[in-house]
Write a protein that holds these residues in place. Structure first.
Motif, PDB file in Angstrom:
ATOM      1  N   LEU A  13     -27.914 118.286  29.784  1.00 33.47           N
ATOM      2  CA  LEU A  13     -27.214 117.278  30.580  1.00 33.47           C
ATOM      3  C   LEU A  13     -28.036 116.987  31.824  1.00 33.47           C
ATOM      4  CD1 LEU A  13     -24.634 115.570  31.091  1.00 33.47           C
ATOM      5  CD2 LEU A  13     -23.710 117.561  32.298  1.00 33.47           C
ATOM      6  N   TRP A 122     -22.641 109.607  31.142  1.00 33.13           N
ATOM      7  CA  TRP A 122     -23.176 110.922  30.772  1.00 33.13           C
ATOM      8  C   TRP A 122     -24.522 110.746  30.077  1.00 33.13           C
ATOM      9  CZ3 TRP A 122     -20.578 114.558  33.095  1.00 33.13           C
ATOM     10  CH2 TRP A 122     -19.187 114.420  33.308  1.00 33.13           C
ATOM     11  N   ILE A 152     -19.159 118.448  29.110  1.00 35.57           N
ATOM     12  CA  ILE A 152     -18.626 117.392  29.960  1.00 35.57           C
ATOM     13  C   ILE A 152     -17.105 117.438  29.943  1.00 35.57           C
ATOM     14  CG2 ILE A 152     -20.637 115.976  29.411  1.00 35.57           C
ATOM     15  CD1 ILE A 152     -18.741 114.168  27.782  1.00 35.57           C
TER      16      ILE A 152
END
Length: 220
Positions: A13, A122, A152
Motif C-alpha cells: 500500500l 487506494w 484498507i
C-alpha cells in the motif's frame, strides 16, 4: 499433475506510514481481473468501487529518447459516465477480464499500479519478483506467502483517514477513539495484525464474489 506458470508478486500500500504489504503467488491462466480481485481480497476491500490496473510497459526502441512509454491500462468503468476516457493519452485501454496474466507480457522486475475507489484513492503497487513453471494443483493458487498489516478500511477517507484511525487506536481513548469504535460497532482490533491463514482460506471465495459483482451483475 499439470504444469503451470506461476507469478510471484510483492505488493505494498503506497503513501502509508505503517508498512502494509503482501507477497503472493498466482497462476498465469488467471485474468488480469482475477489478479485485481486477489489484491482486493488480500487487502480487505469489500468491492463496490471502480478500479484500474496499470501495467507499466517499457519500449526498448524508445529508451533514452525522451519518449514516455505506453502503459496497458486495465479498467472497469461505465460507458457514458464521467469516468469515460479516464486515464492518460499514453495508455492502451484493455478490459481486465479480457487478458490473461500469461498473455500480458510481464517480465521479472515489472511493476503494476492498482488503484481502487477513485474517491479514497487506494494505491497498491505490485512488483513481479519471479516467474517459474512447476507441477502444482490450482487448488493451491492464488496464495499469500507472507505479509503485514490489516489492509484498507472502506470509505474511511483513503490513506489520510486510515492514518487518523490508527492514531486514535494507538491512543485508546478520547472523542476520536470513541467515534471510531462506535462506527465499528464497538469492536477494537490490532491493525498491525495480518492473518495469512485466514486470508488463504477465504481468498478464492472472495474472488468469486468480486467476479460476480463486477462481471456478472455489474452496478456500473
Amino acid at each position: 499433475m499439470a504444469k503451470h506458470k506461476v507469478y510471484q508478486f510483492y505488493s505494498e500500500l503506497e503513501d502509508f506510514d505503517s508498512k502494509i504489504w503482501r507477497r503472493f503467488e498466482i497462476n498465469g491462466e488467471k485474468k488480469m481481473s482475477d489478479l485485481s480481485y486477489a489484491i482486493m481480497a488480500m487487502y480487505q476491500a469489500s468491492g463496490g468501487h471502480l478500479f484500474y490496473l496499470d501495467q507499466n510497459v517499457e519500449d526498448e526502441s524508445q529508451k533514452n529518447q525522451g519518449v514516455f512509454p505506453k502503459n496497458k491500462h486495465y479498467e472497469f468503468s461505465a460507458p457514458d459516465s464521467d469516468l469515460e476516457g479516464f486515464g492518460m493519452p499514453n495508455e492502451v485501454k484493455i478490459s481486465p477480464e479480457k487478458m490473461t496474466i500469461n498473455k500480458a507480457g510481464l517480465k521479472v522486475g515489472d511493476t503494476l499500479d492498482f488503484l481502487y475507489d477513485f474517491g479514497d484513492g487506494w494505491h497498491i503497487q505490485l512488483t513481479l519478483e519471479e516467474i517459474y513453471t512447476e507441477e502444482i494443483s490450482l487448488r493451491l493458487l492464488p496464495r499469500v506467502l507472507e505479509g503485514a498489516g490489516y489492509g484498507i478500511i472502506e470509505d474511511i477517507g483513503g490513506v489520510y483517514g486510515l492514518s487518523e484511525f490508527v492514531k486514535a487506536l494507538e491512543k485508546g481513548s478520547g472523542t476520536d477513539y470513541e467515534e471510531y469504535m462506535e462506527w465499528f460497532g464497538g469492536n477494537s482490533f490490532d491493525f498491525n495484525q495480518f492473518d495469512e491463514e485466514e486470508t488463504n482460506d477465504t481468498i478464492k471465495s472472495e474472488m468469486r464474489y468480486f467476479k460476480d459483482m463486477y462481471e456478472e451483475n455489474p452496478m456500473y
